[in-house]
Scaffold this motif. Structure first.
Motif, PDB file in Angstrom:
ATOM      1  N   GLY A  79       0.719  -1.197   0.240  1.00 31.98           N
ATOM      2  CA  GLY A  79      -0.068  -0.027   0.002  1.00 31.98           C
ATOM      3  C   GLY A  79       0.903   1.334  -0.021  1.00 31.98           C
ATOM      4  N   PHE A  80       0.108   2.600  -0.140  1.00 30.18           N
ATOM      5  CA  PHE A  80       1.074   3.621  -0.108  1.00 30.18           C
ATOM      6  C   PHE A  80       1.533   3.888   1.133  1.00 30.18           C
ATOM      7  N   GLY A  81       2.856   4.324   1.138  1.00 26.60           N
ATOM      8  CA  GLY A  81       3.582   4.513   2.518  1.00 26.60           C
ATOM      9  C   GLY A  81       3.842   3.235   3.175  1.00 26.60           C
ATOM     10  N   ALA A  82       4.095   2.083   2.472  1.00 23.67           N
ATOM     11  CA  ALA A  82       4.303   0.991   3.053  1.00 23.67           C
ATOM     12  C   ALA A  82       5.901   0.720   3.221  1.00 23.67           C
ATOM     13  N   GLY A  83       6.623   1.583   2.403  1.00 28.25           N
ATOM     14  CA  GLY A  83       8.095   1.596   2.286  1.00 28.25           C
ATOM     15  C   GLY A  83       8.771   1.044   1.182  1.00 28.25           C
ATOM     16  N   LYS A  84       7.903   1.004   0.144  1.00 32.33           N
ATOM     17  CA  LYS A  84       8.297   0.417  -1.249  1.00 32.33           C
ATOM     18  C   LYS A  84       9.475   1.313  -1.888  1.00 32.33           C
ATOM     19  N   THR A  85       9.633   2.344  -1.943  1.00 33.68           N
ATOM     20  CA  THR A  85      10.409   3.323  -2.236  1.00 33.68           C
ATOM     21  C   THR A  85      11.735   3.155  -1.438  1.00 33.68           C
ATOM     22  N   THR A  86      11.405   3.114   0.016  1.00 37.00           N
ATOM     23  CA  THR A  86      12.740   3.029   0.721  1.00 37.00           C
ATOM     24  C   THR A  86      13.385   1.451   0.463  1.00 37.00           C
ATOM     25  N   MET A  87      12.498   0.740   0.379  1.00 32.85           N
ATOM     26  CA  MET A  87      13.246  -0.813   0.062  1.00 32.85           C
ATOM     27  C   MET A  87      14.215  -0.831  -1.010  1.00 32.85           C
ATOM     28  N   VAL A  88      13.601  -0.263  -2.108  1.00 35.28           N
ATOM     29  CA  VAL A  88      14.254  -0.288  -3.605  1.00 35.28           C
ATOM     30  C   VAL A  88      15.444   0.465  -3.304  1.00 35.28           C
ATOM     31  N   GLY A  89      15.318   1.564  -2.570  1.00 38.09           N
ATOM     32  CA  GLY A  89      16.656   2.482  -2.494  1.00 38.09           C
ATOM     33  C   GLY A  89      17.550   1.916  -1.432  1.00 38.09           C
ATOM     34  N   ALA A  90      17.361   1.285  -0.520  1.00 39.20           N
ATOM     35  CA  ALA A  90      18.023   0.773   0.469  1.00 39.20           C
ATOM     36  C   ALA A  90      19.026  -0.354   0.059  1.00 39.20           C
ATOM     37  N   VAL A  91      18.624  -1.024  -0.954  1.00 44.27           N
ATOM     38  CA  VAL A  91      19.349  -2.236  -1.362  1.00 44.27           C
ATOM     39  C   VAL A  91      19.903  -2.249  -2.862  1.00 44.27           C
ATOM     40  N   SER A  92      19.551  -1.197  -3.511  1.00 50.70           N
ATOM     41  CA  SER A  92      19.703  -1.227  -4.874  1.00 50.70           C
ATOM     42  C   SER A  92      20.226   0.153  -5.508  1.00 50.70           C
ATOM     43  N   GLU A  93      21.137   0.165  -6.544  1.00 48.13           N
ATOM     44  CA  GLU A  93      21.228   1.577  -7.237  1.00 48.13           C
ATOM     45  C   GLU A  93      20.029   1.791  -8.093  1.00 48.13           C
ATOM     46  N   THR A  94      19.703   3.074  -7.866  1.00 48.82           N
ATOM     47  CA  THR A  94      18.163   3.196  -8.237  1.00 48.82           C
ATOM     48  C   THR A  94      18.361   4.432  -9.396  1.00 48.82           C
ATOM     49  N   ARG A  95      17.241   4.635  -9.747  1.00 45.36           N
ATOM     50  CA  ARG A  95      17.057   5.787 -10.743  1.00 45.36           C
ATOM     51  C   ARG A  95      15.501   5.965 -11.138  1.00 45.36           C
ATOM     52  N   PRO A  96      14.968   7.010 -11.383  1.00 51.36           N
ATOM     53  CA  PRO A  96      13.841   7.163 -11.467  1.00 51.36           C
ATOM     54  C   PRO A  96      13.190   6.738 -12.874  1.00 51.36           C
ATOM     55  N   LEU A  97      12.166   6.133 -13.043  1.00 49.76           N
ATOM     56  CA  LEU A  97      11.654   5.569 -14.201  1.00 49.76           C
ATOM     57  C   LEU A  97      10.311   5.911 -14.338  1.00 49.76           C
ATOM     58  N   ARG A  98      10.112   6.940 -15.307  1.00 47.21           N
ATOM     59  CA  ARG A  98       8.855   7.531 -15.613  1.00 47.21           C
ATOM     60  C   ARG A  98       8.355   6.738 -16.744  1.00 47.21           C
TER      61      ARG A  98
END
Ligand SMILES: Nc1nc2c(ncn2[C@@H]2O[C@H](COP(=O)(O)OP(=O)(O)O)[C@@H](O)[C@H]2O)c(=O)[nH]1
Ligand SMILES: [Mg+2]
Lengths: 194, 119
Positions: free
Chosen positions: A21-40
């Motif tokens: 759900g919204f605010g469950a921590g998805k963005t936080t998790m992806v950022g904590a464990v991988s090299e991220t970049r925004p994909l639109r």
């Protein structure tokens, strides 16, 4: 292309979906464990996505921008793992099939303050037959439940692992992913040879 | 080889993808996915390619996913698929889609687990 021999110059690409759900921590998790970049990505609105309110209309076309969490984890020289966070709002359901297609599995993040928010994700992966686990994101002020209580509340199959995690913590996210991959492997090989 | 440059003042989000792909929204040949691997296999020709094609050629000197190209070019994946199809048909790139059998091989799972443990 599907029948072509495997090109050894390129790694085997694996996809894991991070849902919840919204605010469950998805963005936080992806950022904590991988090299991220925004994909639109832009979507032309169809009847599938009725109910979208903030749209942009240009020359008769109506689109909306969907931002997805996207991260890469290089695993040795032969494998590369990609993480995709689902777009938070359920109005982007039409996106989920694209993300789930060919995925090794999914992590459903649950926030015990709003446990019901993860019901749609659980339903979705159950119906699709995608291997998934539930990761309970332990927010500081959230009520603590036993794993059994959460399993009961989610009416979750006993075979589906539930783990406690901290989406901000790299090691915790890594262990969550390992639990998922192990679960997906066991579903493929129900009787492992030792 | 001239074509209308995107007018970012109109709508950077909507217009640009359709301009860079000249209105095409679906690749003619191959199917691509977000994690399709892409790799340059020939030098980019001196002319005949659009700036977006050249940018892709630079970014895929080593293997890279279509999603990474989309993120780096700030284009929607669908537009990147069209551009990749152009390059593929000119023999400039090799592409590899995940095989359904990847998930049948227990060694794939073990390699992913080992790789994650090493993080
Ligand atoms: N205390 C705590 N806060 C968290 C945790 N995971 C995420 N947050 C915070 O919760 C908020 C929402 O997280 P976010 O990753 O944006 O959720 P998303 O909507 O699922 O992408 C952010 O402010 C995070 O910093 C966690 O494990 N513990
Ligand atoms: Mg988010």
């Amino acid at each position: 292309m599907a029948s072509a021999p495997f090109d050894q110059r390129m790694p085997i690409a694996i996809k894991i979906v991070i849902a919840g759900g919204f605010g469950a921590g998805k963005t936080t998790m992806v950022g904590a464990v991988s090299e991220t970049r925004p994909l639109r990505t832009e979507e032309l609105l169809t009847d599938l996505s009725v109910g979208i309110d903030d749209t942009t209309g240009v020359s008769g076309k109506t689109t909306t921008t969907v931002a997805m969490d996207f991260g890469r984890i290089t695993l040795g020289s032969r494998h590369v793992l990609y993480l995709f966070g689902t777009p938070g709002q359920e109005r982007f359901w039409f996106y989920w099939d694209d993300l789930a297609q060919g995925a090794l599995g999914a992590v459903v993040l649950a926030d015990t303050r709003r446990l019901a928010d993860c019901f749609p994700s659980v339903d979705y992966f159950e119906r699709r037959g995608t291997p998934f686990i539930v990761a309970v994101n332990c927010f500081d002020d959230a009520p603590r439940y036993e794993v059994d209580e959460i399993r009961l509340a989610l009416q979750l199959d006993p075979a589906v692992p539930i783990v406690l995690c901290d989406a901000r913590d790299r090691a915790s996210c890594r262990d969550t992913l390992i639990t998922l991959v192990d679960h997906a492997m066991k579903r493929k090989q129900p009787h492992p040879v030792a | 080889m001239t074509h209308q440059r995107p007018d970012r003042s109109t709508d950077p989000g909507l217009l640009r993808p359709f301009v860079v792909t000249r209105g095409r929204t679906k690749p003619a040949q191959a199917t691509f996915t977000l994690i399709t691997q892409v790799m340059a296999i020939a030098p980019a020709p001196a002319d005949g390619l659009d700036p977006e094609h050249l940018a892709i050629m630079r970014l895929c000197a080593g293997p890279v996913s279509a999603a990474e190209l989309a993120a780096d070019l700030d284009l929607p994946p669908g537009a990147v698929y069209v551009l990749l199809d152009d390059l593929l048909r000119q023999g400039l790139i090799a592409v590899q889609n995940p095989r359904p059998t990847d998930h049948d091989d227990v060694n794939t799972f073990k390699a992913v687990i080992d790789g994650l443990r090493a993080l």
